[in-house]
Design a protein around this motif. Structure first.
Motif, PDB file in Angstrom:
ATOM      1  N   ALA A   1       0.791  16.107   1.091  1.00 47.65           N
ATOM      2  CA  ALA A   1       0.506  15.035   1.002  1.00 47.65           C
ATOM      3  C   ALA A   1       1.122  14.007   2.030  1.00 47.65           C
TER       4      ALA A   1
ATOM      5  N   CYS B   1       3.879   1.647  -1.167  1.00 44.47           N
ATOM      6  CA  CYS B   1       4.602   1.995  -2.260  1.00 44.47           C
ATOM      7  C   CYS B   1       3.429   2.471  -3.284  1.00 44.47           C
ATOM      8  N   ARG B   2       2.488   1.990  -3.322  1.00 45.43           N
ATOM      9  CA  ARG B   2       1.513   2.422  -4.452  1.00 45.43           C
ATOM     10  C   ARG B   2       0.987   3.820  -4.182  1.00 45.43           C
ATOM     11  N   TYR B   3       0.601   4.261  -2.887  1.00 48.75           N
ATOM     12  CA  TYR B   3       0.029   5.542  -2.721  1.00 48.75           C
ATOM     13  C   TYR B   3       1.261   6.654  -2.455  1.00 48.75           C
ATOM     14  N   ASN B   4       2.350   6.093  -2.143  1.00 50.64           N
ATOM     15  CA  ASN B   4       3.585   6.987  -2.065  1.00 50.64           C
ATOM     16  C   ASN B   4       4.096   7.441  -3.499  1.00 50.64           C
ATOM     17  N   ALA B   5       3.868   6.554  -4.513  1.00 46.39           N
ATOM     18  CA  ALA B   5       4.402   6.841  -5.802  1.00 46.39           C
ATOM     19  C   ALA B   5       3.340   7.821  -6.298  1.00 46.39           C
ATOM     20  N   ARG B   6       2.037   7.735  -6.033  1.00 46.04           N
ATOM     21  CA  ARG B   6       0.970   8.346  -6.626  1.00 46.04           C
ATOM     22  C   ARG B   6       1.214   9.731  -6.169  1.00 46.04           C
ATOM     23  N   ASP B   7       1.634  10.013  -4.906  1.00 45.91           N
ATOM     24  CA  ASP B   7       1.644  11.213  -3.990  1.00 45.91           C
ATOM     25  C   ASP B   7       2.776  11.983  -3.987  1.00 45.91           C
ATOM     26  N   ASP B   8       3.950  11.362  -4.614  1.00 46.91           N
ATOM     27  CA  ASP B   8       5.328  11.879  -4.765  1.00 46.91           C
ATOM     28  C   ASP B   8       5.842  12.149  -3.566  1.00 46.91           C
TER      29      ASP B   8
ATOM     30  N   SER C   1      10.138   4.831  -3.136  1.00 43.97           N
ATOM     31  CA  SER C   1       8.652   5.065  -2.586  1.00 43.97           C
ATOM     32  C   SER C   1       8.453   4.667  -1.246  1.00 43.97           C
TER      33      SER C   1
ATOM     34  N   THR D   1      -0.813  11.645   4.516  1.00 45.20           N
ATOM     35  CA  THR D   1      -0.420  10.270   4.702  1.00 45.20           C
ATOM     36  C   THR D   1      -0.355  10.005   5.995  1.00 45.20           C
TER      37      THR D   1
ATOM     38  N   GLU E   1       0.851  -1.373   0.074  1.00 41.72           N
ATOM     39  CA  GLU E   1       0.187   0.042  -0.064  1.00 41.72           C
ATOM     40  C   GLU E   1       0.948   1.395   0.125  1.00 41.72           C
TER      41      GLU E   1
END
Length: 128
Positions: free
Chosen positions: A57, A28-35, A91, A61, A26
Motif C-alpha cells: 500500500a 486522508c481518504r485513501y490512507n484510511a482505506r489503505d491502512d 491518516s 501510494t 485525498e
C-alpha cells in the motif's frame, strides 16, 4: 503483512491553500482505506512526507505521488521496515514546520540532497 516507513520530499507545483486542502483531503481518504498513517510537512517551497503502513500500500501510494503533477522533483529519502508506527492515529497529520527544520535558504543550497535517513526520520520523531 510487513510494515514499512517511507519518507520523501518534493517541491509543490502551484502551491496555494486550496491545492493543499485537496491533497490533504485525498490523502486522508485513501490512507484510511489503505491502512496508511503518516505526516505531511508543508511549506511553499517543500513537501516532506512520511508514509507508514503495509509495504504494498505504501509503495502504491508513493508511485501515485511520483506521477501526481502537483509534485515536482520527488525524491525518496528513506524506505525501511518498521516495527511500530510513529503516527498510528493519523491518516495524515499536517504541519507547517516553519521553525524547526531546514530553512528555505538551506533547501536552495541542497539540504535535501545532503539529508541522511537519520536526519529525515528525526524530523518526524520530533513531530510525533
Amino acid at each position: 503483512m510487513s510494515l514499512i516507513q517511507l519518507i520523501y520530499t518534493s517541491r509543490p507545483f502551484g502551491f496555494d491553500d486550496a491545492r493543499l486542502a485537496s491533497i490533504l483531503m485525498e490523502a486522508c481518504r485513501y490512507n484510511a482505506r489503505d491502512d496508511i498513517t503518516g505526516a505531511l510537512i508543508v511549506r511553499e517551497d517543500l513537501y516532506l512526507q512520511m508514509l507508514e503502513g503495509p509495504e504494498k500500500a505504501v509503495d502504491a501510494t508513493f508511485h501515485r505521488i511520483k506521477n501526481d503533477d502537483r509534485h515536482v522533483e520527488v525524491t525518496l529519502l528513506m524506505r525501511h521496515p518498521a516495527n511500530t508506527r510513529l503516527f498510528p492515529d493519523w491518516s495524515m497529520r499536517d504541519d507547517p514546520a516553519d521553525s524547526w527544520m531546514w530553512s528555505q535558504e538551506q533547501v536552495k543550497a541542497g539540504a535535501i540532497a545532503q539529508a541522511t535517513e537519520d536526519e529525515a526520520l528525526g524530523i518526524f520523531k520530533r513531530l510525533a
